[in-house]
Design a protein around this motif. Structure first.
Motif, short mmCIF file in Angstrom:
data_model
loop_
_atom_site.label_atom_id
_atom_site.label_comp_id
_atom_site.label_asym_id
_atom_site.label_seq_id
_atom_site.Cartn_x
_atom_site.Cartn_y
_atom_site.Cartn_z
N MET A 233 23.52 108.19 106.61
CA MET A 233 23.00 107.27 107.27
C MET A 233 22.59 106.33 106.08
N SER A 234 22.86 105.20 106.07
CA SER A 234 22.60 104.25 104.89
C SER A 234 21.23 103.40 105.34
N PRO B 154 20.46 100.83 111.34
CA PRO B 154 19.08 101.10 112.26
C PRO B 154 18.84 102.51 112.37
N VAL B 155 17.74 102.95 112.61
CA VAL B 155 17.16 104.41 112.60
C VAL B 155 17.38 104.46 114.29
N TRP C 241 10.48 108.09 115.40
CA TRP C 241 10.98 106.52 115.41
C TRP C 241 11.00 106.25 116.70
N SER C 242 10.31 105.15 117.21
CA SER C 242 10.07 104.74 118.55
C SER C 242 9.44 103.12 118.51
N ALA C 243 10.10 102.47 119.12
CA ALA C 243 9.88 101.11 119.35
C ALA C 243 9.72 100.31 118.00
N GLY C 244 10.71 100.73 117.06
CA GLY C 244 10.93 99.97 115.84
C GLY C 244 10.02 100.53 114.62
N GLY D 270 16.19 110.37 113.97
CA GLY D 270 14.85 109.72 114.32
C GLY D 270 13.63 110.48 114.32
N LEU D 271 14.00 111.77 113.68
CA LEU D 271 12.62 112.62 113.25
C LEU D 271 12.64 112.67 111.97
N ARG D 272 11.45 112.91 111.31
CA ARG D 272 11.18 113.29 109.99
C ARG D 272 9.83 114.07 109.86
N MET D 273 9.70 114.76 108.90
CA MET D 273 8.49 115.53 108.58
C MET D 273 7.67 114.72 108.10
#
Length: 115
Positions: free
Chosen positions: A1-2, A6-7, A40-43, A86-89
């Motif tokens: 994903m570049s 959007p995520v 990642w939620s609601a921007g 949409g997840l990261r540590m």
């Protein structure tokens, strides 16, 4: 994903059910030393302390987190399969490794909390 794409918001997982087969191994950390994910939620990236890690027999990993999805201070518990865009540590734990949160009884039925 570049970096211009959007995520996507992560897809929640459903909980384990007996018809899924063997129960997942469930691990937890001490309350004061939990790792955390960014969700990642609601921007925006939302801070999400990890309540438990589930290792399913099929090899998938799921994290149960507490997260304020809208930034309105309403905390929701969600289960997410790892990894997803949409997840990261956010950060790890200082604990060497989590402890098993549940153990199966001798008959292999419903898990119970270890004491």
């Amino acid at each position: 994903m570049s970096s211009t794409e959007p995520v996507p918001e992560p897809e929640p997982s459903r909980p384990w059910r007996p018809d899924d087969g063997p129960a997942p191994e469930v691990w937890a950390w001490p309350a004061g030393d939990r790792p955390a994910l960014g969700v990642w939620s609601a921007g925006r990236w939302r801070y999400a302390p990890v309540l438990a890690k589930q290792e399913w027999p099929d090899g998938t990993i799921r994290y149960q987190v507490e997260v304020d999805l809208l930034g309105d201070t309403t905390i929701t518990v969600r289960l997410y399969q790892w990894p997803q865009p949409g997840l990261r540590m956010a950060h790890g734990s200082r604990s060497a490794k989590p402890t098993r949160a549940f153990e199966r009884d001798q008959a292999g039925s419903m898990p119970r909390r270890e004491r």
